[in-house]
Design a protein around this motif. Structure first.
Motif, PDB file in Angstrom:
ATOM      1  N   TYR A  79       4.859   5.944   5.903  1.00 37.20           N
ATOM      2  CA  TYR A  79       4.004   6.012   4.763  1.00 37.20           C
ATOM      3  C   TYR A  79       2.659   5.350   5.038  1.00 37.20           C
ATOM      4  N   THR A  80       1.678   5.730   4.351  1.00 37.49           N
ATOM      5  CA  THR A  80       0.415   5.103   4.523  1.00 37.49           C
ATOM      6  C   THR A  80       0.476   3.891   3.949  1.00 37.49           C
ATOM      7  N   VAL A  81      -0.623   2.944   4.123  1.00 34.10           N
ATOM      8  CA  VAL A  81      -0.505   1.707   3.697  1.00 34.10           C
ATOM      9  C   VAL A  81      -0.866   1.767   2.104  1.00 34.10           C
ATOM     10  N   LEU A  82      -1.777   2.688   1.527  1.00 32.79           N
ATOM     11  CA  LEU A  82      -2.137   3.081   0.349  1.00 32.79           C
ATOM     12  C   LEU A  82      -0.485   3.267  -0.496  1.00 32.79           C
ATOM     13  N   ASP A  83       0.210   4.263  -0.113  1.00 36.01           N
ATOM     14  CA  ASP A  83       1.469   4.524  -0.467  1.00 36.01           C
ATOM     15  C   ASP A  83       2.423   3.429  -0.677  1.00 36.01           C
ATOM     16  N   ALA A  84       2.294   2.879   0.178  1.00 33.98           N
ATOM     17  CA  ALA A  84       3.417   1.531   0.366  1.00 33.98           C
ATOM     18  C   ALA A  84       3.071   0.441  -0.506  1.00 33.98           C
ATOM     19  N   ILE A  85       1.594   0.461  -0.819  1.00 32.10           N
ATOM     20  CA  ILE A  85       1.118  -0.588  -1.783  1.00 32.10           C
ATOM     21  C   ILE A  85       1.475  -0.121  -2.949  1.00 32.10           C
ATOM     22  N   ILE A  86       1.366   1.155  -3.143  1.00 30.98           N
ATOM     23  CA  ILE A  86       1.552   1.771  -4.643  1.00 30.98           C
ATOM     24  C   ILE A  86       3.120   1.543  -5.096  1.00 30.98           C
ATOM     25  N   MET A  87       3.702   1.903  -3.871  1.00 30.87           N
ATOM     26  CA  MET A  87       5.311   1.834  -4.257  1.00 30.87           C
ATOM     27  C   MET A  87       5.755   0.389  -4.904  1.00 30.87           C
ATOM     28  N   GLY A  88       4.894  -0.431  -4.725  1.00 26.81           N
ATOM     29  CA  GLY A  88       5.233  -1.627  -5.432  1.00 26.81           C
ATOM     30  C   GLY A  88       5.333  -1.549  -7.004  1.00 26.81           C
ATOM     31  N   ASN A  89       4.585  -0.387  -7.489  1.00 28.47           N
ATOM     32  CA  ASN A  89       4.854   0.208  -8.736  1.00 28.47           C
ATOM     33  C   ASN A  89       5.704   1.149  -9.066  1.00 28.47           C
TER      34      ASN A  89
END
Ligand SMILES: Nc1ncnc2c1ncn2[C@@H]1O[C@H](COP(=O)(O)OP(=O)(O)OP(=O)(O)O)[C@@H](O)[C@H]1O
Ligand SMILES: [Mg+2]
Length: 152
Positions: A79-89
């Motif tokens: 996953y991109t870093v952006l997607d990984a961050i969003i996965m936090g939600n």
């Protein structure tokens, strides 16, 4: 702000920690340091509400949401870093994936159209439109370059 008050955790008779008091205040970046197996992940599981402490409590300020990523070095490799961050939600990520899949379809049925409307509404409610700029702030807060957002 997150306040930890008199927190304790006991696994089958062994005290991992006890009487822990601390405050996480806005605008700061915190790290937890400790030997392997000393209880860092367990402490974070309590902070996020995944695990009930044996004693004490965690008080999270109103309108504050905690995002959590698993301690797994490989879980987010594809996953991109952006997607990984969003996965936090998790719900926001799920809504985004469902939305993208529907938009990628060649034909959108009436039913899908209604679902898309509902998903767009929920996406906006979850501040989905701000997710990218929030992720940029999070990265720069950690001293990382925001160009990393789109890397895998
Ligand atoms: N559900 C559980 N039941 C019993 N013992 C557990 C449970 N979960 C964790 N432990 C024990 O609690 C201790 C702390 O584990 P934890 O995973 O929180 O440590 P850590 O500081 O995150 O370690 P690491 O640096 O390896 O990530 C370990 O000894 C672990 O075996
Ligand atoms: Mg750990």
């Amino acid at each position: 702000m997150i306040t930890v008050s008199n927190l304790g955790l006991n696994f089958s008779g062994t005290n991992l920690f006890s009487n822990a008091d601390l405050k996480f205040t806005p605008g700061n970046c915190y790290g937890i340091i400790g030997a392997n197996g000393s209880g860092k992940s367990t402490f974070l599981r309590i902070l996020s509400g995944e695990l009930e402490p044996t004693s004490g409590e965690v008080i999270v300020a109103e309108k504050t949401r905690i995002s959590v990523l698993k301690q797994d070095h490989y879980a987010y490799d594809s996953y991109t870093v952006l997607d990984a961050i969003i996965m936090g939600n998790p719900r926001l990520y799920e809504v985004m994936v469902q939305k993208d899949a529907l938009y990628a379809q060649e034909d959108v049925s009436e039913e899908d159209g209604i679902l898309l409307g509902e998903l767009e509404y929920e996406f906006a409610e979850l501040n989905g439109w701000e997710a990218e700029s929030e992720a940029s702030k999070l990265l720069s807060g950690l001293g990382m370059d925001i160009s990393m957002l789109y890397l895998k």
